[in-house]
Design an enzyme around this catalytic site. Structure first.
Site, PDB file in Angstrom:
ATOM      1  N   LYS A   1      44.711  67.167  -7.517  1.00  0.00           N
ATOM      2  CA  LYS A   1      45.030  67.616  -6.156  1.00  0.00           C
ATOM      3  C   LYS A   1      44.762  66.497  -5.156  1.00  0.00           C
ATOM      4  O   LYS A   1      45.591  66.215  -4.278  1.00  0.00           O
ATOM      5  CB  LYS A   1      44.190  68.839  -5.773  1.00  0.00           C
ATOM      6  CG  LYS A   1      44.683  70.156  -6.307  1.00  0.00           C
ATOM      7  CD  LYS A   1      44.034  71.317  -5.555  1.00  0.00           C
ATOM      8  CE  LYS A   1      42.530  71.232  -5.547  1.00  0.00           C
ATOM      9  NZ  LYS A   1      41.893  72.339  -4.781  1.00  0.00           N
ATOM     10  N   ASN A   2      43.606  65.852  -5.294  1.00  0.00           N
ATOM     11  CA  ASN A   2      43.250  64.780  -4.370  1.00  0.00           C
ATOM     12  C   ASN A   2      44.204  63.596  -4.490  1.00  0.00           C
ATOM     13  O   ASN A   2      44.629  63.022  -3.478  1.00  0.00           O
ATOM     14  CB  ASN A   2      41.811  64.321  -4.635  1.00  0.00           C
ATOM     15  CG  ASN A   2      40.783  65.369  -4.272  1.00  0.00           C
ATOM     16  OD1 ASN A   2      41.086  66.341  -3.589  1.00  0.00           O
ATOM     17  ND2 ASN A   2      39.563  65.185  -4.743  1.00  0.00           N
TER      18      ASN A   2
ATOM     19  N   HIS B   1      38.800  72.418 -14.417  1.00  0.00           N
ATOM     20  CA  HIS B   1      38.355  72.374 -13.023  1.00  0.00           C
ATOM     21  C   HIS B   1      38.284  70.928 -12.532  1.00  0.00           C
ATOM     22  O   HIS B   1      38.743  70.605 -11.423  1.00  0.00           O
ATOM     23  CB  HIS B   1      36.986  73.038 -12.892  1.00  0.00           C
ATOM     24  CG  HIS B   1      36.454  73.069 -11.487  1.00  0.00           C
ATOM     25  ND1 HIS B   1      36.427  74.202 -10.726  1.00  0.00           N
ATOM     26  CD2 HIS B   1      35.928  72.090 -10.698  1.00  0.00           C
ATOM     27  CE1 HIS B   1      35.925  73.935  -9.538  1.00  0.00           C
ATOM     28  NE2 HIS B   1      35.606  72.653  -9.501  1.00  0.00           N
TER      29      HIS B   1
ATOM     30  N   GLU C   1      41.032  69.372  -9.718  1.00  0.00           N
ATOM     31  CA  GLU C   1      40.521  68.883  -8.434  1.00  0.00           C
ATOM     32  C   GLU C   1      40.918  67.430  -8.200  1.00  0.00           C
ATOM     33  O   GLU C   1      41.364  67.060  -7.101  1.00  0.00           O
ATOM     34  CB  GLU C   1      38.997  69.014  -8.404  1.00  0.00           C
ATOM     35  CG  GLU C   1      38.346  68.555  -7.121  1.00  0.00           C
ATOM     36  CD  GLU C   1      38.787  69.367  -5.918  1.00  0.00           C
ATOM     37  OE1 GLU C   1      38.875  68.798  -4.805  1.00  0.00           O
ATOM     38  OE2 GLU C   1      39.045  70.571  -6.071  1.00  0.00           O
TER      39      GLU C   1
END
Length: 398
Positions: free
Chosen positions: A249-250, A242, A246
């Site tokens: 992605k950023n 997770h 995340e």
């Protein structure tokens, strides 16, 4: 009349249970203890521990929820979450004096599975409640401070509760772990490189689907303890995934959009990842050249509901079907930091505005040092909620 009395008695009963359990501090576990119990413990021991520990963690957050702004507590979605927690607390309390027979433990395991399903959309539903709250009027500064403080504690408690439930249902129920080598929800030999690559590939797939391009991965590894061995620790694989997904992605979004804004031709700069395992810590650094974050925004990136992505549709939108993504709720980074902090680690973001951003993930490499970091519902917490109502003793930042 009879219905009113019944509802009032139910509320009084719930308030009594909350006070009964919230006065006790949670019992934090180490990763070493969790792994050891998964190998050597039994269902009856787990039952005896969880029938007391889970109500304590639930009641503590219900007690703190009562200190939130009254207008927020009246929001339909917040009432829904409060109702879920109340139902769950009553169900768990019903086992308080039950002997650990095989039939009781089996029924308890089934109840835990139902509880997990009931609470599966708590994050999204509470986010919806905050949206309902902010849509009905401006949010005062002290209210915002109270809410941010509560959400960090509430969601960290939720992470811990879900882990305890999964450990019981997977180790002693009929649920099967994701991998044969896993001990419940935990992998005693979590191969960090594999999770990093898996998270990167999935984030890259999304990035290419949206932008038609994605930056490559540049991975470097240093095992300072055993240079010839792969880097592995006892950890919860889904938590690490997770966090990495995340952050990737950023970084990908920033890299692509920064390159397009500067009209930079040619290949996108890679996202560099350094993984270092030392005697005490396992550190992962993710470096991108996505233009960085200005300091005016850097203080907000770990705030719930702060996001540069478009705001999502309402969870109660009749035209929306299926699970609502967290993108746009501004929950990705705050929740990722909680996952990192849960077992005594951390997540930090350092940025150079105009150039790029480095994200540092710190995890405990030593099992008996990786202990649960849990909120305690005590006087200090109460005073924090109360003190936020007073005027700030600093000049405001421009």
């Amino acid at each position: 009349m009879h219905l009113t009395r019944f509802l009032r008695s139910q509320q009084q009963s719930l308030a009594h249970l909350v006070d009964l359990y919230a006065k006790y501090p949670p019992t934090g576990l180490t990763m070493k203890r969790i792994v050891q119990f998964a190998r050597e413990g039994d269902a009856k021991q787990s039952y005896l521990f969880l029938r007391n520990e889970l109500p304590v963690r639930l009641a503590s957050m219900m007690k703190e929820m009562g200190h939130l702004p009254p207008r927020l507590l009246e929001m339909p979605s917040v009432k829904t979450v409060n109702g879920w927690y109340g139902t769950t607390l009553h169900e768990l309390h019903s086992f308080k004096d039950s002997s650990p027979t095989n039939e009781t433990v089996k029924k308890f395991t089934e109840v835990l599975q139902n509880i997990r399903k009931r609470h599966s959309t708590v994050i999204e539903t509470l986010a919806q409640g905050y949206m309902e709250f902010s849509d009905q009027g401006s949010v005062k500064e002290y209210e915002e401070s109270q809410i941010q403080y509560f959400l960090n504690r509430f969601y960290l408690s939720r992470i811990s509760i879900r882990l305890l439930i999964y450990q019981h249902t997977m180790c002693f129920g009929d649920e099967v772990p994701v991998h044969p080598s896993h001990l419940g929800f935990v992998d005693p030999n979590c191969l960090v490189e594999e999770i990093i690559k898996d998270a990167f590939e999935n984030a890259q797939f999304l990035c290419e689907g949206y932008y038609l391009t994605a930056p490559p991965l540049e991975l470097r590894k240093i095992n300072a303890i055993n240079p010839e061995e792969p880097i592995a620790i006892a950890y919860v694989p889904s938590h690490l995934y997770h966090i990495m997904f995340e952050l990737f992605k950023n970084s990908m979004r920033a890299t692509v959009e920064h390159s397009e804004s500067k009209k930079i031709s040619g290949a996108l700069p890679p996202i560099a990842v350094d993984v270092v395992k030392a005697k005490e810590d396992l550190t992962i650094r993710i470096s991108d050249r996505g233009g960085g974050i200005p300091r005016s925004k850097a203080d907000k990136i770990f705030r719930y509901m702060y996001s540069t992505a478009p705001r999502p549709v309402s969870l109660v939108d009749s035209q929306h079907s299926g699970p609502t993504p967290l993108a746009g709720f501004g929950y990705g980074l705050p929740i990722s930091r909680l996952y990192a902090r849960y077992f005594n680690g951390d997540l930090e973001i350092h940025s150079i505005d105009g150039y790029g951003t480095d994200a540092y993930i710190y995890l405990q490499a030593v099992e008996d040092q990786a202990s649960e970091w849990l909120p305690i519902c005590n006087r200090a917490a109460y005073e924090y909620y109360v003190s936020r109502k007073y005027q700030s003793d600093w000049t405001k930042k421009k």
